[in-house]
Design an enzyme around this catalytic site. Structure first.
Site, PDB file in Angstrom:
ATOM      1  N   CYS A 154       0.841  -1.204   0.000  1.00 19.63           N
ATOM      2  CA  CYS A 154       0.000   0.000   0.000  1.00 19.63           C
ATOM      3  C   CYS A 154       0.873   1.250   0.000  1.00 19.63           C
ATOM      4  O   CYS A 154       1.499   1.571   1.016  1.00 19.63           O
ATOM      5  CB  CYS A 154      -0.915  -0.054   1.224  1.00 19.63           C
ATOM      6  SG  CYS A 154      -1.681   1.525   1.671  1.00 19.63           S
ATOM      7  N   CYS A 205       0.316   3.982   2.612  1.00 21.29           N
ATOM      8  CA  CYS A 205       0.717   3.526   3.955  1.00 21.29           C
ATOM      9  C   CYS A 205       2.197   3.824   4.168  1.00 21.29           C
ATOM     10  O   CYS A 205       2.610   4.231   5.254  1.00 21.29           O
ATOM     11  CB  CYS A 205       0.505   2.016   4.119  1.00 21.29           C
ATOM     12  SG  CYS A 205      -1.217   1.522   3.992  1.00 21.29           S
TER      13      CYS A 205
END
Lengths: 109, 322
Positions: free
Chosen positions: A33, A36
């Protein structure tokens, strides 16, 4: 993961998050991700700035199976702010450094 | 309340240095301009913004950027761009510019109450995912509605989900999501697809993807607690409504240029894109340059963005010499 944050698992969640006397920011993330990864250094900075008042705990959703389901996580990054065992704030998606600092200021003061 | 000296743990905040160039945005355009500006010894400062690395950090394989015949993961590629920029002296900060003032020189850029001064500005703020504008978005974004398939697809294992859109992004997202979902339905408001032939064919040939045309989404049903349960569709030809059961809605309907900061300050076109003089990155303000998707409604590729980032650095350098 930096040495400023702690790794949260299903097993240690209660001890490290619920029973903590600090503000615990639980960061749900995953290796794949992008946003993230972008939020990680911002959380490191928050650790630096707020020192003992704040703990950042990381939940890797690939490794930790129950906790994300328990909190109905459907998107990452999601940050849950725990104070005295309760969720006092929640942020879904990448946030700016300023927003996160404001959130923490609001809760710790 | 924290004092400024605690909040700003970087020296450059506390001095009144007039920088040679400040770059706002950190996608391929911004970071390429940082490489070139760094090599021209302009000591560029990059404010990466709310999505450091730009739109490619929310995609997986980038197959069409030259130099990577085996493809490269978007976030990885942007890390390489950033490493290269830093190698040549660019300083990159995960800060989001909240205000600008180009009314007089030196130009001013603000991150909250922190003020930065610069002789030139390179704007590379890119574009953000367009929303449908449904009232449910406020509540359900991140709870079943998503603009990032790579971030959120994981949470929709074995579920029926939908992707809205008709361009390459929508096709790519739909294909990607079949790794997790039981079924992916692409919903598009017409029969004409903007998508490239290769991406459209890939979607059509995928047994897990179904395509519904001439449908628009009227509303999304769901709660934060239980997620999305269904959507209401309107047939764009007959006007007839129908309910479609699904547990996720992924938006792939294009982007809006990130130019809110510059409204009333720089000349924008009717769609909000920054206007640049032909064959250059010059805006209507001398010393302010724009590159990448923020000034390109037509090509919008990483490689064209990178190319224009190089142009912006060269334009800035030339301006500083004069």
């Amino acid at each position: 993961m930096s040495d400023k944050t702690v790794k949260i698992t299903d097993e240690n969640f209660e001890e490290l998050v619920i029973n903590s006397d600090k503000l615990v920011i639980v960061d749900f993330w995953a290796e794949w991700c992008g946003p993230c990864k972008a939020i990680a250094p911002i959380l490191d900075k928050i650790c630096d700035q707020f020192g003992d008042k704040v703990l950042v705990g990381k939940v890797n959703v690939d490794e930790v199976k129950q906790t994300p389901v328990k909190f109905g996580i459907r998107s990452i990054p999601t940050l849950l702010f725990f104070s005295n065992g309760e969720i006092v704030k929640q942020e879904v998606g990448l946030q700016s450094e300023q927003t996160l600092i404001d959130n923490v200021n609001q809760i710790v003061s | 309340m924290l004092t400024k000296s605690l909040v700003n743990n970087i020296n450059l905040m506390t001095d009144k240095t007039i920088h040679k160039t400040i770059i706002i945005g950190s996608g391929p355009a911004g970071l390429t301009s940082a490489i070139y500006a760094g090599r021209a010894n302009l000591k560029p400062i990059v404010f990466e913004g709310n999505q450091p690395g730009g739109q490619l950090t929310i995609t997986t394989d980038v197959e069409n950027y030259p130099g990577f015949p085996k493809g490269v993961m978007g976030p990885e590629m942007m890390d390489l761009f950033r490493d290269q920029a830093k190698k040549f002296g660019a300083e990159c900060f995960f800060k989001h510019v909240t205000k600008v003032d180009f009314s007089s020189k030196p130009y001013k850029v603000y991150v909250g109450d922190e003020e930065f001064l610069s002789e030139t500005i390179i704007i590379s703020t890119g574009a953000s995912a367009r929303m449908l504008g449904l009232k449910e978005e406020d509540e359900l974004m991140g709870y079943g509605i998503s603009t990032c398939a790579t971030c959120d697809g994981y949470f929709f294992k074995d579920k029926n989900i939908t992707v809205v859109g008709g361009g390459d992004s929508a096709m790519e997202e739909a294909s990607f999501l079949t790794k997790f979902a039981k079924k992916v339905t692409i919903i598009h408001r017409s029969e004409m697809f903007r998508a490239s032939k290769i991406m459209l064919d890939r979607a059509k040939n995928n047994p897990l993807i179904e395509i519904l045309v001439n449908k628009s989404i009227k509303s999304i049903n769901g709660t934060q607690k239980d997620g999305v349960s269904s959507i209401v569709l309107t047939d764009t030809i007959s006007g007839q409504e129908s309910t479609f059961d699904c547990e996720g809605v992924f938006y792939g309907i294009g982007h809006n240029p990130n130019t809110d900061l510059f409204k009333g300050i720089i000349d924008l076109d009717d769609n909000g894109y920054i206007l640049t003089k032909p064959d250059s990155t010059l805006t209507n303000i001398p010393g302010v340059f724009a590159c990448g998707d923020v000034q390109d409604d037509h090509y919008r590729q990483a490689i064209t963005a990178a190319g224009s980032g190089c142009m912006a650095a060269i334009d800035a350098e030339k301006y500083l010499e004069e």
